[in-house]
Scaffold this motif. Structure first.
Motif, short mmCIF file in Angstrom:
data_model
loop_
_atom_site.label_atom_id
_atom_site.label_comp_id
_atom_site.label_asym_id
_atom_site.label_seq_id
_atom_site.Cartn_x
_atom_site.Cartn_y
_atom_site.Cartn_z
N ASN A 55 0.81 -1.21 0.00
CA ASN A 55 0.00 0.00 0.00
C ASN A 55 0.85 1.27 0.00
O ASN A 55 0.32 2.38 -0.10
N ALA A 61 -0.84 0.49 -4.55
CA ALA A 61 -1.19 -0.91 -4.81
C ALA A 61 -0.09 -1.59 -5.62
O ALA A 61 0.62 -0.95 -6.40
N ASN A 90 -7.27 -0.46 -9.11
CA ASN A 90 -5.83 -0.30 -8.98
C ASN A 90 -5.06 -0.55 -10.28
O ASN A 90 -4.04 0.07 -10.53
N GLY A 313 -3.08 -3.38 -1.23
CA GLY A 313 -3.57 -2.08 -1.68
C GLY A 313 -4.11 -1.25 -0.53
O GLY A 313 -4.53 -1.78 0.50
#
Length: 414
Positions: A55, A61, A90, A313
């Motif tokens: 993250n 991501a 993402n 993510g």
């Protein structure tokens, strides 16, 4: 176990060498995110827990890795024409970001229901966004139509060997930083991340146990592996892995190299998101918390192991995150809404408030209800939202209210 020793790797879409080449190709163009041990989560779960903070990528991501590896494979002529992808999250941002860095035109097709913030973020990375269809399948078909008409290169979010190899670089970094990991727990949507990681592990950690995690509402890969009908639908917190149809290439890798796939409930996902913020001070989306959710939901499967979790993510809507955190406070007893039956006469509310004061419970909100109730005309119900120190404190408050003669019940979450 993730071993290819007894079964030639050429039958799969990628090999460990492909993952190594991807690592060399993307190099310093993505963040080498840290892998850190969590002492607190280890104590809570009974496993030794290592976290991979994907993250912390620029677009928050891991998807950047596979997208970039695919972009770097394009010929000069393909770069000039540009790329296209279908994604509501993402993959869109990762592809758009690196395409702009490399000077490659990018078009992203998103379903019409895509949240505005995701559309804006993707456009902010320089991509042209087209909204089409209500479902991902419709958006995918439209993306292929545009690709054919304009000669664009379609970049699949997971069922592409170069994308799979790029995602596998996550595992290479994890095992380099934490070689003691004997169980790798990986979220599964279409299967790109777990496929790349499993193939990478087959060489650098052949005895490692690879475990997949899916949301209960979207068990598509698990159903496909078990030969069951795929029933995947509903609103899940783990929207990043809400995939109805797993990849054809990824399915074969999962079938060969993944030990089993565990399902997690929405409540498990909510609890994991809250714990990661409270304990690790890190924001993850539902899919990113799926690995921890699996440890919480299936503790006996992982107890005593050295477990690697990929926080894949961190793109979660702030309002949704606030709701998740508040719901977790309710489940822990720190927030509560009590329904109290009163008589319609002076001093009733004062008497209730006195009990709250005696128990040192903070009142946040009071709501009287005289009309929409099945009580007699001279009866009323008051709902009081309050803040306590925890479940035991809340139980003492309810006992004190009942001892004072009040009819009390909790308003429970679904």
């Amino acid at each position: 176990m993730a071993s290819l020793a007894t079964d030639p790797a050429q039958s799969l879409a990628i090999t460990p060498e492909d993952v190594r080449r991807a690592a060399e190709a993307i190099g310093s163009q993505v963040v080498r995110t840290p892998t850190l041990e969590s002492r607190t989560l280890s104590e809570l779960t009974g496993a030794r827990v290592f976290l991979k903070f994907e993250n912390l990528q620029f677009t928050a991501a891991y998807k950047e890795r596979g997208a970039l590896n695919r972009l770097l494979s394009l010929t000069a002529e393909e770069r000039k024409r540009g790329v296209i992808a279908m994604s509501a999250g993402n993959h869109a941002q990762g592809l758009a970001y690196h395409a702009r860095r490399l000077g490659i035109p990018a078009t992203i097709v998103m379903p019409q229901f895509t949240p505005l913030i995701k559309v804006q973020q993707t456009e902010g990375h320089g991509a042209d966004v087209a909204l089409h269809g209500e479902k991902l399948e419709e958006a995918t078909a439209h993306a292929h139509e545009i690709a054919e008409k304009r000669g664009l290169v379609f970049v699949h979010p997971f069922d592409d060997p170069l994308v799979m190899a790029g995602q596998g670089t996550v595992a290479l970094e994890m095992f380099a930083d934490a070689p003691d990991i004997d169980t790798l727990v990986v979220p599964i949507g279409g299967g790109g991340l777990i496929s790349g990681c499993a193939v990478a592990a087959s060489e650098v950690a052949p005895n490692c146990d690879i475990v997949g995690v899916q949301a209960e509402l979207y068990p598509s890969m698990k159903s496909a592996i078990e030969g069951q009908p795929i029933i995947a639908d509903g609103d899940t917190l783990a929207e990043g892995i809400a995939v109805r149809t797993p990849g054809r290439l990824t399915l074969e890798v999962v079938r060969r190299l993944v030990s089993d796939i565990r399902l997690v409930s929405e409540r498990d996902l909510e609890r994991a998101v809250s714990m990661l913020l409270a304990i690790e001070k890190t924001v993850v989306e539902g899919a990113g918390a799926a690995g921890l959710a699996a440890l919480l939901a299936h503790p006996h499967r992982f107890r005593g192991r050295t477990v690697g979790l990929i926080l894949c993510g961190g793109n979660i809507d702030t309002r949704l995150l606030a709701n998740v955190l508040l719901r977790d406070l309710v489940r822990s007893g720190r927030l509560a809404r009590l329904k109290i039956r009163l008589k319609d006469r002076p001093g009733q509310l004062f008497g209730v408030a006195r009990v709250f004061d005696q128990q040192q419970v903070n009142i946040l909100e009071v709501s009287h209800q005289r009309i929409f109730t099945n009580l007699p005309a001279k009866g009323l119900v008051t709902e009081i939202e309050c803040e306590t120190r925890g479940a035991d404190h809340l139980d003492r408050l309810i006992e004190a209210l009942r001892a004072a003669g009040y009819d009390v019940s909790r308003v429970e979450l679904a």
